[in-house]
Design a protein around this motif. Sequence first.
Motif, PDB file in Angstrom:
ATOM      1  N   TRP A  57       9.165  -0.379   4.641  1.00  0.00           N
ATOM      2  CA  TRP A  57       9.118   0.733   4.004  1.00  0.00           C
ATOM      3  C   TRP A  57       9.850   1.204   2.970  1.00  0.00           C
ATOM      4  CZ3 TRP A  57       4.781   3.044   5.918  1.00  0.00           C
ATOM      5  CH2 TRP A  57       4.376   2.843   7.190  1.00  0.00           C
ATOM      6  N   ARG A  58       9.389   2.093   2.216  1.00  0.00           N
ATOM      7  CA  ARG A  58      10.325   2.869   0.986  1.00  0.00           C
ATOM      8  C   ARG A  58      10.811   1.891   0.255  1.00  0.00           C
ATOM      9  NH1 ARG A  58      10.645   5.136   5.915  1.00  0.00           N
ATOM     10  NH2 ARG A  58       9.801   7.490   6.070  1.00  0.00           N
ATOM     11  N   ARG A  59      12.183   2.005  -0.198  1.00  0.00           N
ATOM     12  CA  ARG A  59      12.655   0.894  -1.126  1.00  0.00           C
ATOM     13  C   ARG A  59      12.758  -0.250  -0.832  1.00  0.00           C
ATOM     14  NH1 ARG A  59      15.859   3.518  -5.410  1.00  0.00           N
ATOM     15  NH2 ARG A  59      16.465   1.564  -5.955  1.00  0.00           N
ATOM     16  N   LEU A  60      13.027  -0.614   0.556  1.00  0.00           N
ATOM     17  CA  LEU A  60      12.796  -1.932   0.821  1.00  0.00           C
ATOM     18  C   LEU A  60      11.412  -2.654   0.734  1.00  0.00           C
ATOM     19  CD1 LEU A  60      14.137  -4.735   2.281  1.00  0.00           C
ATOM     20  CD2 LEU A  60      13.410  -3.539   4.462  1.00  0.00           C
ATOM     21  N   ALA A  61      10.506  -1.651   0.833  1.00  0.00           N
ATOM     22  CA  ALA A  61       9.067  -2.159   0.580  1.00  0.00           C
ATOM     23  C   ALA A  61       8.912  -2.478  -0.943  1.00  0.00           C
ATOM     24  CB  ALA A  61       8.046  -1.191   0.915  1.00  0.00           C
ATOM     25  N   GLU A  62       9.308  -1.762  -1.958  1.00  0.00           N
ATOM     26  CA  GLU A  62       9.307  -1.862  -3.160  1.00  0.00           C
ATOM     27  C   GLU A  62      10.093  -3.007  -3.763  1.00  0.00           C
ATOM     28  OE1 GLU A  62      10.845   1.723  -4.659  1.00  0.00           O
ATOM     29  OE2 GLU A  62       9.220   2.845  -4.466  1.00  0.00           O
ATOM     30  N   HIS A  63      11.349  -3.298  -3.049  1.00  0.00           N
ATOM     31  CA  HIS A  63      12.021  -4.365  -3.362  1.00  0.00           C
ATOM     32  C   HIS A  63      11.425  -5.829  -2.828  1.00  0.00           C
ATOM     33  CE1 HIS A  63      15.523  -1.583  -3.716  1.00  0.00           C
ATOM     34  NE2 HIS A  63      14.809  -1.639  -4.724  1.00  0.00           N
ATOM     35  N   THR A  64      10.851  -5.675  -1.793  1.00  0.00           N
ATOM     36  CA  THR A  64       9.867  -6.818  -1.105  1.00  0.00           C
ATOM     37  C   THR A  64       8.798  -7.082  -1.964  1.00  0.00           C
ATOM     38  OG1 THR A  64      10.645  -6.149   1.149  1.00  0.00           O
ATOM     39  CG2 THR A  64       8.769  -7.721   0.827  1.00  0.00           C
ATOM     40  N   MET A  65       8.037  -6.460  -2.489  1.00  0.00           N
ATOM     41  CA  MET A  65       6.931  -6.549  -3.530  1.00  0.00           C
ATOM     42  C   MET A  65       7.469  -7.185  -4.572  1.00  0.00           C
ATOM     43  SD  MET A  65       4.959  -2.951  -3.670  1.00  0.00           S
ATOM     44  CE  MET A  65       5.952  -1.578  -2.423  1.00  0.00           C
ATOM     45  N   SER A  66       8.514  -6.918  -5.159  1.00  0.00           N
ATOM     46  CA  SER A  66       9.049  -7.669  -6.269  1.00  0.00           C
ATOM     47  C   SER A  66       9.891  -8.932  -6.275  1.00  0.00           C
ATOM     48  CB  SER A  66       9.580  -6.792  -7.307  1.00  0.00           C
ATOM     49  OG  SER A  66      10.954  -6.035  -6.597  1.00  0.00           O
TER      50      SER A  66
ATOM     51  N   SER B 146       0.993  -1.399   0.019  1.00  0.00           N
ATOM     52  CA  SER B 146      -0.074  -0.041   0.012  1.00  0.00           C
ATOM     53  C   SER B 146       0.845   1.283   0.046  1.00  0.00           C
ATOM     54  CB  SER B 146      -0.869  -0.101   1.222  1.00  0.00           C
ATOM     55  OG  SER B 146       0.005  -0.035   2.393  1.00  0.00           O
ATOM     56  N   LEU B 147       0.178   2.362  -0.246  1.00  0.00           N
ATOM     57  CA  LEU B 147       0.987   3.623  -0.143  1.00  0.00           C
ATOM     58  C   LEU B 147       0.382   4.338   1.187  1.00  0.00           C
ATOM     59  CD1 LEU B 147       1.035   4.775  -3.797  1.00  0.00           C
ATOM     60  CD2 LEU B 147       2.893   3.943  -2.510  1.00  0.00           C
ATOM     61  N   THR B 148       1.066   5.161   1.864  1.00  0.00           N
ATOM     62  CA  THR B 148       0.579   6.055   2.713  1.00  0.00           C
ATOM     63  C   THR B 148      -0.172   7.057   1.921  1.00  0.00           C
ATOM     64  OG1 THR B 148       2.484   7.344   3.252  1.00  0.00           O
ATOM     65  CG2 THR B 148       2.317   5.571   4.568  1.00  0.00           C
ATOM     66  N   ASN B 149      -0.758   7.990   3.082  1.00  0.00           N
ATOM     67  CA  ASN B 149      -1.398   9.147   2.431  1.00  0.00           C
ATOM     68  C   ASN B 149      -0.385  10.106   1.686  1.00  0.00           C
ATOM     69  OD1 ASN B 149      -3.918   8.342   3.234  1.00  0.00           O
ATOM     70  ND2 ASN B 149      -3.632   9.518   5.032  1.00  0.00           N
ATOM     71  N   THR B 150       0.959  10.135   2.143  1.00  0.00           N
ATOM     72  CA  THR B 150       1.888  10.926   1.487  1.00  0.00           C
ATOM     73  C   THR B 150       2.729  10.228   0.599  1.00  0.00           C
ATOM     74  OG1 THR B 150       3.501  10.230   3.494  1.00  0.00           O
ATOM     75  CG2 THR B 150       2.224  12.282   3.757  1.00  0.00           C
ATOM     76  N   GLY B 151       2.432   8.997   0.177  1.00  0.00           N
ATOM     77  CA  GLY B 151       2.822   8.306  -1.003  1.00  0.00           C
ATOM     78  C   GLY B 151       4.100   7.514  -0.717  1.00  0.00           C
ATOM     79  N   VAL B 152       4.205   7.178   0.793  1.00  0.00           N
ATOM     80  CA  VAL B 152       5.342   6.224   1.130  1.00  0.00           C
ATOM     81  C   VAL B 152       5.069   4.940   0.598  1.00  0.00           C
ATOM     82  CG1 VAL B 152       6.940   5.574   2.983  1.00  0.00           C
ATOM     83  CG2 VAL B 152       6.236   7.886   2.725  1.00  0.00           C
ATOM     84  N   PRO B 153       5.790   4.038  -0.038  1.00  0.00           N
ATOM     85  CA  PRO B 153       5.411   2.677  -0.093  1.00  0.00           C
ATOM     86  C   PRO B 153       5.507   1.701   1.099  1.00  0.00           C
ATOM     87  CG  PRO B 153       6.947   3.433  -1.735  1.00  0.00           C
ATOM     88  CD  PRO B 153       6.743   4.324  -0.814  1.00  0.00           C
ATOM     89  N   MET B 154       4.825   0.934   1.394  1.00  0.00           N
ATOM     90  CA  MET B 154       4.556   0.068   2.490  1.00  0.00           C
ATOM     91  C   MET B 154       4.425  -1.423   2.106  1.00  0.00           C
ATOM     92  SD  MET B 154       2.592  -0.312   5.968  1.00  0.00           S
ATOM     93  CE  MET B 154       1.229  -1.227   5.174  1.00  0.00           C
ATOM     94  N   ALA B 155       5.091  -2.423   2.397  1.00  0.00           N
ATOM     95  CA  ALA B 155       5.008  -3.761   2.230  1.00  0.00           C
ATOM     96  C   ALA B 155       4.717  -4.439   3.731  1.00  0.00           C
ATOM     97  CB  ALA B 155       5.978  -4.509   1.582  1.00  0.00           C
TER      98      ALA B 155
END
Length: 143
Positions: free
Chosen positions: A59-68, A19-28
Amino acid sequence: MNDTYVTLIGNVVSEVRTSLTNTGVPMARFRLGVSPRRFDRDANQWVSRDSSFYTVVAWRRLAEHTMSSVEKGDPVVVAGRLSIREWQRDERWYTSVEVEAYSLGHDLTRGTSHFTRAPRRERDAGHTPGGRTESDSPRARAA
């Protein structure tokens, strides 16, 4: 206040939810199952003990990398900050155990993996592994 840091080795037991927080920060977020195993010399076999389950948040880049990179069933190693919360509802007590990951990857004792370096984005250049910027770090404040 001191934080408690842990390293957990286990299996991803849920789908990775993003998901994304209200401020656009990625979270996994996913659930991690840890089942300690010990060799019983008397029985000459491996014995599993009771499993423990943790919610892992990235959070952030770690979340994006976790997603993929991470899927349900993958063996992983997670290092992060442990938090335990207890609450009561309808005269019943509940406990939540969560790890805010600062490092996460596949457990290479159980398989192989192929690493692909992600390009560094300009906005991440000043962030430390805990999500703080370099100016937020204790060293920068002391200077």
